[in-house]
Design a protein around this motif. Structure first.
Motif, mmCIF file in Angstrom:
data_model
loop_
_atom_site.group_PDB
_atom_site.id
_atom_site.type_symbol
_atom_site.label_atom_id
_atom_site.label_comp_id
_atom_site.label_asym_id
_atom_site.label_seq_id
_atom_site.Cartn_x
_atom_site.Cartn_y
_atom_site.Cartn_z
ATOM 1 N N ALA A 24 14.814 5.432 19.979
ATOM 2 C CA ALA A 24 13.723 5.556 19.012
ATOM 3 C C ALA A 24 13.859 6.766 18.097
ATOM 4 C CB ALA A 24 12.383 5.608 19.735
ATOM 5 N N ASN A 25 14.820 7.656 18.363
ATOM 6 C CA ASN A 25 14.989 8.850 17.543
ATOM 7 C C ASN A 25 15.837 8.511 16.309
ATOM 8 O OD1 ASN A 25 15.536 11.364 16.425
ATOM 9 N ND2 ASN A 25 15.752 12.364 18.419
ATOM 10 N N LEU A 26 15.199 7.943 15.303
ATOM 11 C CA LEU A 26 15.914 7.495 14.105
ATOM 12 C C LEU A 26 16.525 8.645 13.316
ATOM 13 C CD1 LEU A 26 13.558 4.649 12.857
ATOM 14 C CD2 LEU A 26 15.676 4.471 14.183
ATOM 15 N N ARG A 27 15.893 9.794 13.345
ATOM 16 C CA ARG A 27 16.444 10.955 12.632
ATOM 17 C C ARG A 27 17.804 11.342 13.211
ATOM 18 N NH1 ARG A 27 13.635 16.912 12.170
ATOM 19 N NH2 ARG A 27 15.202 17.792 10.798
ATOM 20 N N LEU A 28 17.909 11.395 14.540
ATOM 21 C CA LEU A 28 19.174 11.721 15.188
ATOM 22 C C LEU A 28 20.205 10.615 14.972
ATOM 23 C CD1 LEU A 28 20.827 13.620 16.965
ATOM 24 C CD2 LEU A 28 19.828 12.482 18.971
ATOM 25 N N LYS A 29 19.781 9.362 15.113
ATOM 26 C CA LYS A 29 20.681 8.221 14.895
ATOM 27 C C LYS A 29 21.257 8.251 13.479
ATOM 28 C CE LYS A 29 20.835 3.204 14.747
ATOM 29 N NZ LYS A 29 20.092 1.951 14.868
ATOM 30 N N ASN A 30 20.413 8.469 12.486
ATOM 31 C CA ASN A 30 20.876 8.513 11.097
ATOM 32 C C ASN A 30 21.826 9.683 10.855
ATOM 33 O OD1 ASN A 30 19.458 6.209 10.409
ATOM 34 N ND2 ASN A 30 17.649 7.352 9.766
ATOM 35 N N TRP A 31 21.599 10.790 11.522
ATOM 36 C CA TRP A 31 22.500 11.941 11.408
ATOM 37 C C TRP A 31 23.891 11.575 11.915
ATOM 38 C CZ3 TRP A 31 24.747 15.250 15.177
ATOM 39 C CH2 TRP A 31 25.343 16.400 14.659
#
Length: 60
Positions: A24-31
């Motif tokens: 659910a951590n989209l910010r980390l995934k996108n990074w």
């Protein structure tokens, strides 16, 4: 004659860097995606209260 990589395998060596993070951590995934990582699946573990997203990056 084919060139060989540093490991002596014809065509060179390939190494894959892998990581797992909170789905659910989209910010980390996108990074990770901006660094070249590609999502390779996800999994639920009994000892984790969240789904784990796996990602990988091939290093030549």
């Amino acid at each position: 004659m084919k060139s060989r990589g540093i490991c002596g395998i014809s065509g060179g060596c390939r190494t894959r860097c892998r990581t797992g993070s909170h789905q659910a951590n989209l910010r980390l995934k996108n990074w990770y995606v901006t660094l070249g990582f590609v999502p390779s699946g996800s999994r639920n573990f009994d000892h984790r209260p969240f789904e784990v997203q796996f990602m990988g990056f091939e290093i030549f």
